[in-house]
Every structure is written in C-alpha cells, then in structure tokens.
Design an enzyme around this catalytic site. Sequence first.
Site, PDB file in Angstrom:
ATOM      1  N   HIS A 188       0.440  -1.096   0.481  1.00 45.05           N
ATOM      2  CA  HIS A 188       0.110   0.267   0.563  1.00 45.05           C
ATOM      3  C   HIS A 188       0.501   1.263   0.105  1.00 45.05           C
ATOM      4  O   HIS A 188       0.593   2.336  -0.587  1.00 45.05           O
ATOM      5  CB  HIS A 188      -1.546  -0.036   1.096  1.00 45.05           C
ATOM      6  N   ASP A 221       0.197  -7.308   1.593  1.00 44.98           N
ATOM      7  CA  ASP A 221       0.654  -6.908   1.660  1.00 44.98           C
ATOM      8  C   ASP A 221       1.977  -5.755   1.439  1.00 44.98           C
ATOM      9  O   ASP A 221       2.702  -5.487   2.290  1.00 44.98           O
ATOM     10  CB  ASP A 221      -0.162  -5.841   3.102  1.00 44.98           C
ATOM     11  N   SER A 303       4.648   3.271   7.715  1.00 43.84           N
ATOM     12  CA  SER A 303       4.353   1.362   6.845  1.00 43.84           C
ATOM     13  C   SER A 303       5.268   1.126   5.802  1.00 43.84           C
ATOM     14  O   SER A 303       6.229   2.482   5.425  1.00 43.84           O
ATOM     15  CB  SER A 303       2.727   1.742   5.792  1.00 43.84           C
TER      16      SER A 303
END
Length: 459
Positions: A188, A221, A303
């Site tokens: 992402h 992910d 992230s």
Amino acid sequence: MPSFSVLTALSPQVPRVPRSQDPFAGHATAAHQAPAPQGSGPAWPPAPPALPAYGGGSHGGGPVWGDPGSQHAPPGEPRRRRSGGLVAAVLVAALVAGGVGGGIGYWAAERNDDGTGSTTVSAAAPQDLKREPGTVAAVAGKALPGVVTIEAKSGGGGIGGEGGEGGEGGTGTGFVYDREGHILTNNHVVESAAEGGTLSATFSDGKTYDAEVVGRAQGYDVAVLKLKDAPGGLAPLPLGNSDKVAVGDSTIAIGAPFGLSNTVTTGIISAKNRPVASGDGSSGKNSYMSALQTDASINPGNSGGPLLDSGGAVIGINSAIQSAGSGMGQTQAGSIGLGFAIPINQAKTVAEQLIRTGTPVYPVIGATVDMSGQGGGAKIASEGAGGSEAVPPDSPAGRAGLKSGDVITGFDGKEIDSGPTLISEIWTHEPGDKVKLTYERDGKEQTAELTLGERKGDS
C-alpha cells in the site's frame, strides 16, 4: 469472552464500503473480480486487498478460497530530495470481532489517504557519539543507514495534471533487503505509483535514489522495490526469526510518521497471531495477516518500515494500527499503542517469490466462506461468486469432503472464530502444506486433512 464495537474515523475523501459490498472481505489471496453474494465472500479467492498505507483497510466479506515530478539528477548521481511531498496513507483500524481469547480476535484496519502535509527529513544520530552495544541508541544507529523513506507519486489524474505536482501519492518507509538494492516495504506504500508513477527512496544521509517496483503482493501487503543505480556499500538489515518472538520482547520501530523521516520509537511485543484485515475502503480490497502486535508508537508514514528486536534484527514489517479515530476536527488519527506488523518469516517468503518471478503465490483451500459471521467459526457459504459452487469438487476442500454449511472452527491447531481469521491462518502457510481442519456439521464436530492448493497473482 469480550466483545468489541467497531471504531472508525474515515477521511471524507475515503468513503467507507459497507461489509456486504466488499467482495474481498476475509479472503486469502488475490483480488476477486465478481461481487460475492450478500453476507458472504470467497473465503479465499477474492482479489487480495490493497493494504493501508499505514494501517488501513476496510473490512467486509470475501472469498476464503483463493481462486486462491520529481526532477531527476544526472544518471549515477543521487537526486536532491524535494521539500514538500505528501504524507503517506493513514490507517484507522477497527477491532470488530469477538473472541480475542487465545489471541484469535479479528482486527480490521481502515485506510485514510489524506493527501496533505509535508515531508521532513530529520538528521541522523551524530557519528561521533558512541553508545554501549545493545542500547536502543546503538541498535538504532546501526539500523538507520539501512532504512529508507519512500515517496510515491501516481502517474496522473492529480490536480496538477498527469504526473504533475498534484498527482496522488504519499510517504512511507522501507528497508534494504540485500546488497543488490532490493527494498522491502508494504504494497500500500507503493501502490499509487505502481502503474506509470514515480518512486524514490531517501536514506538517512539525505541521498535520494529513484526506484522501481519488482513485484507486489496485494493480499499479503508486501512489495519489493529495486533502486536504480544502487550505490555500493548498501547495508541490508539482518532478518530475525518471527516464530521465536515472545510476548514481552522489546521492539524498536523505525519509520517516517507523518513525514518525519528517521523516527525511532520503542515498545514490546504485546501479542502474537493477531488476525488483521486491512485495506482501502474505497476499493473493497483487503489484505490479511496473522500479525505481531506491538505498543511501539506507529503512525501514518511508518508503513513498510522495520520492527526490530533488541538485537537489531528485523522481526516484522509495520503495516497497520488500531486507532481511536480522528474526531475533534482532525483529518488523521494517530497511534494509541496498538500497532501490527507482518511477521518477517512470512514477508521473507513473499519477497523471495517476488524477486524470482515478480508474481505472488497464495495458498488456498478452495471454499467460499461467509465473512459476516463472527465468534462461531468460519461458515462455508451456500454458493460462491456469481452463483458458482461454494466448494468445487476438485478443490482441496472438496476432495477433503467439506460441504456448504460446514463451520470451520480449527485450522492446523489454531482456533478459528471468523472468515477473516481463517484467511489469516491460511496465509501463514504455503501451497502444498498439509493441514488439519476441525469443523461442525449438523451440530457434530468432525476433522479433515487437506493439502493446500495455490493461486498465482492478485487478479
């Protein structure tokens, strides 16, 4: 067994998709094209979801089976990093399932792509300041040269025009995987730039290099980048063994929360094997993991960054957060001490596959599972997507004798309380693994053994 209410805080820019509309809720592999029956979803085959840029993702039903502008410097020279930039996607998580006993509760994360803010590069620790080995300062000082801040920008459609300054993008984190210049991060983080966009990676010394996507696994992910004109002397971060991590172990997170590069935070492992679903509520896609939970402060921009143990080895990739919401006029929510990381053992397997072939491979059981039920197991739906069979006879589940209406309550020794939990457990395995299922049929408990199938790709 405690129950939890759904906590959400979504930006007006990111509409939330109701569970019944999420064709990939609780699935285990790639993206699912056809809409799933209301209240159910392919328990494993839908399209793997797009994970949040630091936690994010809508929750809903989905298959369980898994059909299954920046300016460039001359070549060879690092680019000077532009001031400005967009803060990475935000993740606002929600705990939605009951049954946290045994660490099996289902966590759903929701993404909030804000698209505002600025990126700041902080100074690294002074080289002349020595710290005792084993201290946080010493571990961080050794790891920082192997951590990068990633800036992603889409190829067009922004306010500033195609590829212009107004293009969609964000800031995230990654770390050096090997001396060839591969960078490991979240899908992402780079998704917005994967198709015709631009990517750059900035090291703690301020040097910036262009990068390109080697492969992405939306369902896991995980993404692998490669630096263009990678410099010599890269320092890959050592990888630990996430299976050996224990609750209470110390953790160190490094990333760029809200664009503040080279930020170091500490905490402990709060829990293991947390089933987490995270994704983009606007696309109806989710990613799933059996996560390491940590109370180290993690925020949007962290992230893709490394979660380290006390010795400096990577034990996870920071990917999602539980947030209390973004009330009081705020557009982004921050850490409340509930962060989730993809275990590095799983991430390494995915990364190696992406480096070899560029395509992710997902394990599948071959059954469409109802994603709406929670607390009583994962129920096999009455039919699959588009009116297809919920359990095809030639699927792993079909050959093992499972039928529509069966409720899976155990998977290879782990308690299963929902469809998303089942998917998270399936994805901790690999195609070809033999597993034991416990399920209920007509009120009676039964068992079955099956060999996991495989599904290649995210579409």
